[in-house]
Every structure is written in structure tokens, then in C-alpha cells.
Scaffold this motif. Structure first.
Motif, PDB file in Angstrom:
ATOM      1  N   SER A 120      36.944  40.811  44.866  1.00  0.00           N
ATOM      2  CA  SER A 120      36.105  40.034  45.513  1.00  0.00           C
ATOM      3  C   SER A 120      36.672  40.140  47.054  1.00  0.00           C
ATOM      4  N   GLU A 176      33.453  33.744  42.240  1.00  0.00           N
ATOM      5  CA  GLU A 176      32.077  34.226  42.557  1.00  0.00           C
ATOM      6  C   GLU A 176      31.260  34.357  41.270  1.00  0.00           C
ATOM      7  N   ILE A 204      26.552  40.537  42.057  1.00  0.00           N
ATOM      8  CA  ILE A 204      27.954  40.525  42.542  1.00  0.00           C
ATOM      9  C   ILE A 204      28.613  41.597  43.117  1.00  0.00           C
TER      10      ILE A 204
END
Length: 361
Positions: free
Chosen positions: A150, A306, A341
């Protein structure tokens, strides 16, 4: 290169890397690898079956470093991996995740002047009571190449002084595995034994010390779950250490059904068909989010934000009194839906291997 696997989550993360490496080797790319299993997890359903299901080759060596305290296991892995790496030198050691094997093998590699690549680098819970957080901090302090899941992980590393040119935002290899094998999931024995039906049961996992080592806390949490889950069965695949504690405490409820640790395919079949997941595991929150299954995390923090901002996960905390409002939300049908995502798309391993091939041309 040498690839390290030690505990259950490692296998899901290394499988797509190995598959991609094998594809590149078949095309004539000059790269080879050695697979080292530290033996940190030794239950067959928590390690052995993963090699077969995820089509991972038998490891070149098993260091058999099972059991003992954190210190004992760390020392055992370091001693045996040092001998392994001296006998089979590598240009690069790849470690994944945040288990003891990850940290121990990274330390050994650097002391033998071997570069380290950390897959799933940069995630932080900011909770130093978690052994995994200590493993992450140590590993990332001595890593050469950082592969992140991420943008938040990138920010964590940069704030710790890591050169941004050493950071590669590639995505999540565990999701590569989930997407590749999702059609192969199959029902465990308990599915037929209890005549389970889709969306008519809840899956629970607990293994973190904050939840299972305190007897009063564990009883209160399980009682709170049973009181608020209406008439739904609770399916609880039990980690070996948790099983011992439950037995000692004589915790029994008619709707609480414990089972031995399940294989990857069996467990995720239960997750995919569940009404909801209750867990203190970070990895399960990722899988639940991708499969759009409501997920309640019994922790006060998470290293995977996330899964909350984009996924189906919520932080319930460790206070059982907080359970009711989340169960009410679940049964009203108002749970949030998962959103895409970034880079959790099944192609993470391809991006990782491309970077490594370019680095070692």
C-alpha cells in the motif's frame, strides 16, 4: 536467490512468487532459487498441506525450528539458517511477512553480507506488544529492497528514512494466491457434519495473546460473541495454543463449534460462504475484504488500514461491550461494501519478479 518460508501466512505469499519465477526460468531467464522452510509451523494443516494445494515444490531444506519461546525459536532459526546460507550462498534472500522466520533470516543474511528483499514491507500497527511489530521493525531496518502492499506502507518507510528508490509499491501476493485458487476452495468435513448453509454461520479465529492468554478476557469475549450472534453457529478453527487454553478453561457453548486448523482451501471456503468473520488476524481481514465478507477485528489497531478504508473490515477493539453495535449493523444488512484496493489485482508477483530481474541483469 534464497526464498524463506516459515509459518502459515508465508506459504500464501511465496506461492505466486515461485510460480512466476518458474515461468521466467522456462522462458530462459538466467535466475534460480532455493526454497528454505524454517519449520516454524509444524502442524500439517498449518504448513504441509499448503505445499500440495498451492503447488509449491518441496523445500530444498527444512530447518525444523519448531517450538520453544520467541527467543529460543529465533536463536534456532538463526543458527541453522547461517549454516544453510554458508553452504549455499545466494545473491539475495527474500523474506515475506512478519513472522519470526522473517526477522531471523534477514539478520543472518545481512551479517553474511547478503542482500535482503522484504515482501510486505512497511506495514505498521504501532503496537509494540505484538511480536509481529517487532519483527517488522527489525526486518525493515536492515532490508535492501522493500516491496509494499500500500501507499501507506511506502509513507511509513520514507518516514523511517528509507530511500524511496529502494521502495517498490507492487501490491499483495496473498491476493494473487486467493484469486488464482478461489475456484478450487472446497467444504471441510464440518460443513456436512453441521449441515451448514451459505450466510447462515460465522467464522471466528483468535490467537493473539491479548485475546487468548488472559482467561477472564477470553471468556468475556466469547460470551459476548455468543450473546450477540443470535442463533447462528460459530465455527472456530482453533490454533494449537488457543486449543490448550480453551480446554483448560472448559469453555463450552452449544453454538460454538471448534475444529482443528483447516487447509487453505477449506478455510477460505468457510470464509467465502460466511455471514461474517470475527478475527484478530491481519491476513484474514485482507481476504475477507477481497471476498466482500463483513469482518470484525478484535484488536485496537491494525497494520492493514486499507482493509478498513476500502475493505469490509472494522476495528471492534478488545472490549466485549463493543460487539453489540457491530452485530446489530450486520443483522440489519447495513454493512459496508468492499471497494477495489490498488494493485490487489492478482499480478503482484509479476511486478516483484520484474523488479528483481531488472536489478540482477
Amino acid at each position: 536467490m534464497t526464498i524463506i518460508a516459515g509459518a502459515r501466512p508465508n506459504f500464501m505469499k511465496i506461492a505466486p512468487i515461485i510460480h512466476t519465477l518458474d515461468e521466467e526460468i522456462s522462458k530462459g531467464v538466467n535466475i534460480n532459487y532455493r526454497l528454505v522452510h524454517t519449520g516454524q509451523h509444524y502442524d500439517n494443516n498449518m504448513s504441509g498441506s499448503f505445499f500440495e494445494q498451492l503447488q509449491i515444490p518441496e523445500p530444498d531444506v527444512n530447518l525444523n525450528c519448531d517450538g520453544g519461546s520467541h527467543a529460543q525459536q529465533t536463536a534456532s532459526i538463526m543458527l541453522r539458517f547461517e549454516d544453510e546460507l554458508l553452504a549455499n550462498p545466494a545473491d539475495l534472500v527474500i523474506v515475506v511477512g512478519d513472522v519470526t522466520s522473517t526477522m531471523a533470516c534477514a539478520v543472518v543474511a545481512q551479517k553474511l553480507h547478503t542482500k535482503v528483499a522484504h515482501i510486505e514491507a512497511g506495514i505498521r500497527s504501532e503496537d509494540w506488544s505484538m511480536p509481529e511489530e517487532i519483527n517488522r521493525l527489525i526486518t525493515d531496518s536492515i532490508t535492501n529492497y522493500f516491496f509494499t502492499t500500500s501507499k501507506k506502507a511506502n509513507e511509513n518507510l520514507i518516514s523511517n528514512g528509507v530511500d524511496k528508490n529502494s521502495i517498490f509499491f507492487v501490491g499483495n501476493t496473498m491476493i494473487d494466491t486467493l484469486l488464482k485458487y478461489r475456484s478450487s476452495f472446497f467444504a471441510p468435513k464440518i460443513w456436512n457434519e453441521l449441515t451448514l448453509a451459505p450466510k447462515e454461520y460465522i467464522v471466528m479465529t483468535m490467537h493473539r495473546p491479548a485475546n487468548v492468554d488472559e482467561e477472564v478476557q477470553l471468556k468475556l469475549m466469547i460470551n459476548g460473541i455468543m450473546q450477540n450472534s443470535r442463533e447462528l453457529p460459530i465455527i472456530f478453527p482453533v490454533h494449537p495454543r488457543t486449543a490448550r487454553i480453551l480446554k483448560e478453561l472448559q469453555i463450552n457453548h452449544p453454538r460454538l463449534h471448534t475444529t482443528e486448523p483447516l487447509s487453505y482451501f477449506e478455510f477460505n471456503y468457510l470464509v467465502e460462504n460466511a455471514k461474517a468473520i470475527i478475527t484478530d488476524s491481519g491476513g484474514i481481514t485482507e481476504e475477507a475484504s477481497i471476498m466482500n465478507i463483513p469482518c470484525m477485528t478484535l484488536r485496537n489497531n491494525t497494520e492493514r488500514p486499507e482493509t478498513i478504508s476500502l475493505g469490509t473490515n472494522v476495528l471492534v477493539g478488545t472490549n466485549p461491550d463493543q460487539l453489540k453495535k457491530y452485530f446489530d449493523l450486520l443483522f440489519k444488512g447495513d454493512w459496508k461494501k468492499g471497494q477495489p484496493i490498488p494493485k490487489w489485482d492478482g499480478k503482484t508477483s509479476e511486478r516483484i519478479i520484474k523488479v528483481l530481474v531488472d536489478l540482477y541483469k
